[in-house]
Design an enzyme around this catalytic site. Sequence first.
Site, PDB file in Angstrom:
ATOM      1  N   GLY A 150      -5.797  49.973  30.841  1.00 50.40           N
ATOM      2  CA  GLY A 150      -4.669  50.691  31.427  1.00 50.40           C
ATOM      3  C   GLY A 150      -4.723  50.874  32.936  1.00 50.40           C
ATOM      4  N   ASN A 153      -0.980  55.013  36.380  1.00 47.21           N
ATOM      5  CA  ASN A 153       0.265  55.742  36.623  1.00 47.21           C
ATOM      6  C   ASN A 153       0.869  56.418  35.398  1.00 47.21           C
ATOM      7  OD1 ASN A 153       0.800  53.208  35.615  1.00 47.21           O
ATOM      8  ND2 ASN A 153       2.637  52.913  36.848  1.00 47.21           N
ATOM      9  N   SER A 229      -2.619  45.349  38.256  1.00 45.30           N
ATOM     10  CA  SER A 229      -2.080  44.595  39.384  1.00 45.30           C
ATOM     11  C   SER A 229      -2.165  43.089  39.122  1.00 45.30           C
ATOM     12  CB  SER A 229      -2.864  44.951  40.644  1.00 45.30           C
ATOM     13  OG  SER A 229      -4.216  44.579  40.449  1.00 45.30           O
ATOM     14  N   VAL A 230      -1.460  42.323  39.925  1.00 43.48           N
ATOM     15  CA  VAL A 230      -1.457  40.862  39.762  1.00 43.48           C
ATOM     16  C   VAL A 230      -2.871  40.274  39.959  1.00 43.48           C
ATOM     17  CG1 VAL A 230      -0.518  38.686  40.655  1.00 43.48           C
ATOM     18  CG2 VAL A 230       0.985  40.658  40.317  1.00 43.48           C
ATOM     19  N   GLU A 250       1.008  43.059  31.798  1.00 41.58           N
ATOM     20  CA  GLU A 250       2.053  43.911  32.395  1.00 41.58           C
ATOM     21  C   GLU A 250       1.614  44.182  33.820  1.00 41.58           C
ATOM     22  OE1 GLU A 250       4.826  44.670  31.211  1.00 41.58           O
ATOM     23  OE2 GLU A 250       4.636  44.367  29.068  1.00 41.58           O
ATOM     24  N   CYS A 284       5.557  50.525  38.231  1.00 41.64           N
ATOM     25  CA  CYS A 284       5.529  49.065  38.427  1.00 41.64           C
ATOM     26  C   CYS A 284       6.918  48.471  38.561  1.00 41.64           C
ATOM     27  CB  CYS A 284       4.811  48.426  37.254  1.00 41.64           C
ATOM     28  SG  CYS A 284       5.489  48.974  35.679  1.00 41.64           S
ATOM     29  N   LYS A 454       7.569  35.421  35.978  1.00 46.03           N
ATOM     30  CA  LYS A 454       6.855  34.967  37.182  1.00 46.03           C
ATOM     31  C   LYS A 454       5.484  35.662  37.276  1.00 46.03           C
ATOM     32  CE  LYS A 454       9.995  34.405  40.713  1.00 46.03           C
ATOM     33  NZ  LYS A 454      11.156  34.887  41.508  1.00 46.03           N
ATOM     34  N   GLY A 457       3.886  38.867  35.019  1.00 47.77           N
ATOM     35  CA  GLY A 457       3.198  38.859  33.733  1.00 47.77           C
ATOM     36  C   GLY A 457       3.932  38.135  32.635  1.00 47.77           C
ATOM     37  N   GLU A 461       6.186  44.541  25.839  1.00 46.89           N
ATOM     38  CA  GLU A 461       5.813  45.768  25.145  1.00 46.89           C
ATOM     39  C   GLU A 461       7.086  46.402  24.602  1.00 46.89           C
ATOM     40  OE1 GLU A 461       3.147  47.829  28.097  1.00 46.89           O
ATOM     41  OE2 GLU A 461       1.648  47.180  26.642  1.00 46.89           O
TER      42      GLU A 461
HETATM   43  P1  NAD Z   1      -5.746  47.586  38.747  1.00 47.13           P
HETATM   44  O1  NAD Z   1      -5.361  46.164  38.562  1.00 47.13           O
HETATM   45  O2  NAD Z   1      -6.606  47.939  39.878  1.00 47.13           O
HETATM   46  O3  NAD Z   1      -6.522  48.139  37.440  1.00 47.13           O
HETATM   47  C1  NAD Z   1      -5.916  48.114  36.164  1.00 47.13           C
HETATM   48  C2  NAD Z   1      -7.001  48.237  35.112  1.00 47.13           C
HETATM   49  O4  NAD Z   1      -7.769  47.030  35.062  1.00 47.13           O
HETATM   50  C3  NAD Z   1      -8.011  49.367  35.356  1.00 47.13           C
HETATM   51  O5  NAD Z   1      -8.306  49.979  34.113  1.00 47.13           O
HETATM   52  C4  NAD Z   1      -9.235  48.631  35.905  1.00 47.13           C
HETATM   53  O6  NAD Z   1     -10.447  49.286  35.650  1.00 47.13           O
HETATM   54  C5  NAD Z   1      -9.162  47.328  35.133  1.00 47.13           C
HETATM   55  N1  NAD Z   1      -9.810  46.179  35.753  1.00 47.13           N
HETATM   56  C6  NAD Z   1      -9.936  45.900  37.070  1.00 47.13           C
HETATM   57  N2  NAD Z   1     -10.544  44.712  37.244  1.00 47.13           N
HETATM   58  C7  NAD Z   1     -10.781  44.211  36.001  1.00 47.13           C
HETATM   59  C8  NAD Z   1     -11.374  43.003  35.510  1.00 47.13           C
HETATM   60  N3  NAD Z   1     -11.824  42.069  36.335  1.00 47.13           N
HETATM   61  N4  NAD Z   1     -11.446  42.810  34.180  1.00 47.13           N
HETATM   62  C9  NAD Z   1     -10.963  43.741  33.321  1.00 47.13           C
HETATM   63  N5  NAD Z   1     -10.404  44.914  33.726  1.00 47.13           N
HETATM   64  C10 NAD Z   1     -10.317  45.139  35.053  1.00 47.13           C
HETATM   65  O7  NAD Z   1      -4.371  48.373  38.708  1.00 47.13           O
HETATM   66  P2  NAD Z   1      -4.115  49.899  39.074  1.00 47.13           P
HETATM   67  O8  NAD Z   1      -4.342  49.967  40.535  1.00 47.13           O
HETATM   68  O9  NAD Z   1      -4.876  50.775  38.156  1.00 47.13           O
HETATM   69  O10 NAD Z   1      -2.579  50.067  38.733  1.00 47.13           O
HETATM   70  C11 NAD Z   1      -1.570  49.730  39.610  1.00 47.13           C
HETATM   71  C12 NAD Z   1      -1.002  48.368  39.281  1.00 47.13           C
HETATM   72  O11 NAD Z   1      -0.581  48.320  37.920  1.00 47.13           O
HETATM   73  C13 NAD Z   1       0.226  48.046  40.095  1.00 47.13           C
HETATM   74  O12 NAD Z   1       0.188  46.715  40.524  1.00 47.13           O
HETATM   75  C14 NAD Z   1       1.356  48.245  39.107  1.00 47.13           C
HETATM   76  O13 NAD Z   1       2.523  47.548  39.411  1.00 47.13           O
HETATM   77  C15 NAD Z   1       0.733  47.800  37.840  1.00 47.13           C
HETATM   78  N6  NAD Z   1       1.436  48.363  36.677  1.00 47.13           N
HETATM   79  C16 NAD Z   1       2.173  47.543  35.879  1.00 47.13           C
HETATM   80  C17 NAD Z   1       2.883  48.058  34.799  1.00 47.13           C
HETATM   81  C18 NAD Z   1       3.720  47.176  33.913  1.00 47.13           C
HETATM   82  O14 NAD Z   1       4.023  47.594  32.812  1.00 47.13           O
HETATM   83  N7  NAD Z   1       4.122  46.000  34.334  1.00 47.13           N
HETATM   84  C19 NAD Z   1       2.823  49.433  34.541  1.00 47.13           C
HETATM   85  C20 NAD Z   1       2.047  50.244  35.373  1.00 47.13           C
HETATM   86  C21 NAD Z   1       1.360  49.697  36.442  1.00 47.13           C
END
Ligand code: NAD
Length: 487
Positions: A150, A153, A229-230, A250, A284, A454, A457, A461
């Site tokens: 997760g 946010n 994140s991407v 996502e 997001c 694109k 993701g 969901e």
């Molecule tokens: P992040 O990518 O830094 O971390 C997300 C999760 O991935 C965290 O639990 C983190 O510990 C884990 N993680 C990090 N590196 C990893 C790896 N190499 N392998 C496995 N797990 C790993 O994101 P964030 O900063 O927590 O959240 C913000 C981002 O999430 C923004 O880019 C936002 O747009 C996106 N987001 C997308 C959605 C959606 O539904 N599309 C919803 C909410 C947030």
Amino acid sequence: MRAQPKASHFIDGDYVEDTAGAVFESIYPATGEVIARLHAATPAIVERAVASAKKAQVEWARMSPTARGRILKRAAEIMRERNEELSHLETLDTGKPIQETIVADPTSGADSFEFFGGVAGAALNGEHIPLGADWAYTKRIPLGVCVGIGAWNYPQQIACWKGAPALICGNAMVFKPSENTPLGALKIAEILIEAGLPRGLYNVIQGDRSTGPLLVNHPDVNKVSLTGSVPTGRKVAEAAAGALKHVTMELGGKSPLIVFDDADIDSAVGGAMLGNFYSTGQVCSNGTRVFVQKSVKGEFLKRLKARTEAITIGDPEDYATQMGPVINRAQQEKILGYIEKGKAEGATLVTGGSIPNAVSADGCYIQPTVFADVTDGMTIAREEIFGPVMCVLDFDNEAEVLERANATEFGLSGGVFTSDMTRAHRVVDQLEAGTVWINTYNLCPVEIPFGGVKQSGFGRENSLAAINHYSELKTVYVAMGKVEAPY
Ligand code: NAD
């Protein structure tokens, strides 16, 4: 510490601790107060969580979907009964105002348990396929152990949006919340047990970017669903691809919200504010590039400025507060850095742009910020800021705005405000995005699919579409006669 859980992890129906794991603190973003101290999962904890999930999944998959659904619906009821307590925890975990969490967080998680619990008896059916004398049928089978990872946010919502479809399809889930918001998912796990979920089917383990790969690469894990994140998405997808695991991604966005000159301007301003300032901009799907047709730009900005400056920023535990802090100091500094870039690259600062005076300096606050005269090449128009920073861009005509709206690597969402419904459908048809809204923004009820195209993701969901991402089809061909072989 006012939100200290019994232990860091929840495995096989109980809280579990392993003090050998690195210590990390959960910090309330509004004050800097340490509200819990936890241990990240050690490899032994990861092993234990996956093994317990794998074992529990076998019996769970044999239960009827209706019986599984009954447990999820009970969990939804408990979440609603405890909405206040869960919302308060979500506020401490994230810093989001209680005014929001009380209506948007545990409740949307409960919606997910209720929806998937309710559709279980019909949504997992297979097909009968007549083939003349012979026939075939399909069965919808679970994937096995699914991992959910997760973002910070919407911690409780994400824990439920991944857990509900996974469980209803007969899978087990191991969920790792963001290291920034470790608390909510533990409560969801507790509630599921209280609702009657057999032990081991929903385990929660803590950790950061070094823990995630232990789960993703585990040979007994069959699917990974990430919200993040991407750049994280690329890493997780690459690791999962190595072992051909199922993935749902996502990821982030830089979505366009287009306001035509025939739009209801107050609605458009309200939609743009919801799509940039809700959850202090940490959503997001936010419509962070607001394209406004030139003839209404002046009026739009005038009303937007007035309403933005009236936002009540402050203590998230106060029901009157409309905007809280961002998640942590690093994110606050990153956002302030983007604001400086916006100014340096020539955008006009309409309002905001700094740290508000009337709040604790220990909190990670940022004023809701609006930039006008933003052009497509500016950094603030290209990169995801993930904070309360709205970019307003001008446009002349429909063809031009569509081309510019789509000129991004992201494709999560989009929106259009207009009173011309023919135009609205024409525009949304051409927007490259997973979800688009007409004359509103950011509404994501559980009944509708949510996800990106694109770089934002793949997979969806919510809705019945999620069933496809947590199950697969087994086809059974039934021969009714003798085998006719040519040899
Ligand atoms: P992040 O990518 O830094 O971390 C997300 C999760 O991935 C965290 O639990 C983190 O510990 C884990 N993680 C990090 N590196 C990893 C790896 N190499 N392998 C496995 N797990 C790993 O994101 P964030 O900063 O927590 O959240 C913000 C981002 O999430 C923004 O880019 C936002 O747009 C996106 N987001 C997308 C959605 C959606 O539904 N599309 C919803 C909410 C947030």
